[in-house]
Design a protein around this motif. Sequence first.
Motif, PDB file in Angstrom:
ATOM      1  N   ASP A 100      25.732  39.324  52.477  1.00  0.00           N
ATOM      2  CA  ASP A 100      26.816  39.059  51.813  1.00  0.00           C
ATOM      3  C   ASP A 100      26.903  37.661  51.240  1.00  0.00           C
ATOM      4  O   ASP A 100      26.271  36.699  51.544  1.00  0.00           O
ATOM      5  CB  ASP A 100      28.238  39.432  52.756  1.00  0.00           C
ATOM      6  CG  ASP A 100      28.487  40.603  53.039  1.00  0.00           C
ATOM      7  OD1 ASP A 100      27.488  41.614  52.754  1.00  0.00           O
ATOM      8  OD2 ASP A 100      29.435  41.154  53.770  1.00  0.00           O
ATOM      9  N   ASP A 101      28.195  37.478  50.230  1.00  0.00           N
ATOM     10  CA  ASP A 101      28.494  36.126  49.790  1.00  0.00           C
ATOM     11  C   ASP A 101      27.757  35.485  48.919  1.00  0.00           C
ATOM     12  O   ASP A 101      28.009  34.397  48.441  1.00  0.00           O
ATOM     13  CB  ASP A 101      29.047  35.092  51.062  1.00  0.00           C
ATOM     14  CG  ASP A 101      29.964  35.786  52.024  1.00  0.00           C
ATOM     15  OD1 ASP A 101      30.408  36.894  51.798  1.00  0.00           O
ATOM     16  OD2 ASP A 101      30.002  35.104  52.971  1.00  0.00           O
ATOM     17  N   GLY A 102      26.468  35.950  48.324  1.00  0.00           N
ATOM     18  CA  GLY A 102      25.583  35.494  47.507  1.00  0.00           C
ATOM     19  C   GLY A 102      26.097  35.899  46.024  1.00  0.00           C
ATOM     20  O   GLY A 102      27.129  36.593  46.064  1.00  0.00           O
ATOM     21  N   PRO A 103      25.111  35.546  45.129  1.00  0.00           N
ATOM     22  CA  PRO A 103      23.920  34.793  45.093  1.00  0.00           C
ATOM     23  C   PRO A 103      23.999  33.405  45.444  1.00  0.00           C
ATOM     24  O   PRO A 103      24.776  32.815  44.925  1.00  0.00           O
ATOM     25  CB  PRO A 103      23.171  35.449  43.978  1.00  0.00           C
ATOM     26  CG  PRO A 103      24.243  35.460  42.816  1.00  0.00           C
ATOM     27  CD  PRO A 103      25.477  35.972  43.803  1.00  0.00           C
ATOM     28  N   ASP A 104      23.054  32.836  46.259  1.00  0.00           N
ATOM     29  CA  ASP A 104      23.049  31.303  46.276  1.00  0.00           C
ATOM     30  C   ASP A 104      21.432  31.184  45.761  1.00  0.00           C
ATOM     31  O   ASP A 104      20.395  31.573  45.911  1.00  0.00           O
ATOM     32  CB  ASP A 104      22.824  31.208  47.729  1.00  0.00           C
ATOM     33  CG  ASP A 104      22.946  29.434  48.054  1.00  0.00           C
ATOM     34  OD1 ASP A 104      24.212  29.025  48.032  1.00  0.00           O
ATOM     35  OD2 ASP A 104      21.757  28.997  48.018  1.00  0.00           O
ATOM     36  N   GLY A 128      31.758  37.734  42.666  1.00  0.00           N
ATOM     37  CA  GLY A 128      31.829  37.669  41.306  1.00  0.00           C
ATOM     38  C   GLY A 128      31.714  36.221  40.856  1.00  0.00           C
ATOM     39  O   GLY A 128      30.830  35.801  39.979  1.00  0.00           O
ATOM     40  N   SER A 129      32.354  35.455  41.691  1.00  0.00           N
ATOM     41  CA  SER A 129      32.338  33.976  41.076  1.00  0.00           C
ATOM     42  C   SER A 129      30.927  33.319  41.308  1.00  0.00           C
ATOM     43  O   SER A 129      30.542  32.500  40.415  1.00  0.00           O
ATOM     44  CB  SER A 129      33.493  33.010  42.009  1.00  0.00           C
ATOM     45  OG  SER A 129      33.128  33.159  43.180  1.00  0.00           O
ATOM     46  N   ASP A 133      28.605  31.985  38.443  1.00  0.00           N
ATOM     47  CA  ASP A 133      27.938  30.524  38.536  1.00  0.00           C
ATOM     48  C   ASP A 133      26.329  30.476  38.948  1.00  0.00           C
ATOM     49  O   ASP A 133      25.932  29.454  38.638  1.00  0.00           O
ATOM     50  CB  ASP A 133      28.424  29.871  40.211  1.00  0.00           C
ATOM     51  CG  ASP A 133      29.937  29.705  39.746  1.00  0.00           C
ATOM     52  OD1 ASP A 133      30.449  29.466  38.728  1.00  0.00           O
ATOM     53  OD2 ASP A 133      30.738  29.484  40.883  1.00  0.00           O
ATOM     54  N   HIS A 134      25.693  31.454  39.121  1.00  0.00           N
ATOM     55  CA  HIS A 134      24.298  31.337  39.545  1.00  0.00           C
ATOM     56  C   HIS A 134      23.745  32.768  38.869  1.00  0.00           C
ATOM     57  O   HIS A 134      23.178  33.593  39.657  1.00  0.00           O
ATOM     58  CB  HIS A 134      24.128  31.276  41.192  1.00  0.00           C
ATOM     59  CG  HIS A 134      24.745  30.135  41.726  1.00  0.00           C
ATOM     60  ND1 HIS A 134      24.578  28.690  41.337  1.00  0.00           N
ATOM     61  CD2 HIS A 134      25.657  30.162  42.681  1.00  0.00           C
ATOM     62  CE1 HIS A 134      25.059  27.989  42.298  1.00  0.00           C
ATOM     63  NE2 HIS A 134      25.850  28.838  42.895  1.00  0.00           N
ATOM     64  N   PRO A 135      23.616  32.797  37.519  1.00  0.00           N
ATOM     65  CA  PRO A 135      22.935  33.917  36.982  1.00  0.00           C
ATOM     66  C   PRO A 135      21.745  34.150  37.233  1.00  0.00           C
ATOM     67  O   PRO A 135      21.344  35.417  37.312  1.00  0.00           O
ATOM     68  CB  PRO A 135      23.574  33.846  35.422  1.00  0.00           C
ATOM     69  CG  PRO A 135      23.599  32.103  35.175  1.00  0.00           C
ATOM     70  CD  PRO A 135      24.209  31.923  36.592  1.00  0.00           C
ATOM     71  N   ALA A 139      20.182  37.795  38.767  1.00  0.00           N
ATOM     72  CA  ALA A 139      19.243  38.157  37.868  1.00  0.00           C
ATOM     73  C   ALA A 139      17.976  38.607  38.816  1.00  0.00           C
ATOM     74  O   ALA A 139      17.252  39.620  38.595  1.00  0.00           O
ATOM     75  CB  ALA A 139      18.630  37.534  36.738  1.00  0.00           C
ATOM     76  N   ALA A 140      17.652  37.713  39.676  1.00  0.00           N
ATOM     77  CA  ALA A 140      16.373  37.768  40.435  1.00  0.00           C
ATOM     78  C   ALA A 140      16.652  38.866  41.461  1.00  0.00           C
ATOM     79  O   ALA A 140      15.488  39.538  41.766  1.00  0.00           O
ATOM     80  CB  ALA A 140      16.213  36.526  41.239  1.00  0.00           C
TER      81      ALA A 140
END
Length: 270
Positions: A100-104, A128-129, A133-135, A139-140
């Motif tokens: 949960d809570d990613g992506p980071d 979603g945010s 912030d870390h597309p 994507a990875a």
Amino acid sequence: MRRTWGAVRRPRTLAVLATAVCLVLAGATASTGAVHVQHASDRSVQAAQAVSSAPVSVGVTAVSPPTTAGRPTSPAPRPHRADAASRRPPTGRVVYLTFDDGPDPHWTPQVLALLARYHARATFFEVGSQVRDHPQAAAAVRAAGQAVGNHTGHHQRLTDLDATAMREAVLAGPRGTTCLRPPYGSVDHRVRALAAQLGLTIVLWNVETDDWAKPGVASIEQHLLHDVRPGSTVIMHDGGGDRSQTVAALRRALPVLAARGYRFEAVPGC
């Protein structure tokens, strides 16, 4: 001469008579004794028959095994111990790892690398945010073949929101997914109704590692190794803060679980 003959003959006659009487008496005594013996034998047989036909009492210790709490005290059979060389990892075991809570950008790639090492699939319930912030990290996750679930737009507790805000929060989550994990696991009839309207399946969990609280690597590892059962859905976190303990625990636990015959798959339908 007659007197002499008579005196001599009379004693012989008496002797003969006495002998005859003795023989008669002896025969009678023998017959009586035989009758007594027969009667005694009959009484012995009758007594034996009476004993054998009498009902057996349950409490007779001579015929009942000693018991403890209603169970025989005989030792229990010892469990079979297979030879180490003959043991094989069990098959058919599946565990669903979820994050949960990613992506980071820092922690998510490390989790993905560990999953790839053990050919494991997992489900990432993304915020979603964070996706916006870390597309590249988002994507990875998809490029690695991992499943993605909706964890709302800003990690809102849905049960605290009115109907409009609740809908907006869910729609602000990641697109292209069919699974919803409400933050904090907070679900009520309104959340269920909204999920059904949007065609989303609510996915919770049954193994909590408490990694969000950073309890230590050993504690997280213990949950993974001792609480997981076939079909378990495990919750962990790849975002929302420092996840070094999660990564370290996962590094330790994955090879052990794999050796136990577990395979790691995405939550069905996500």
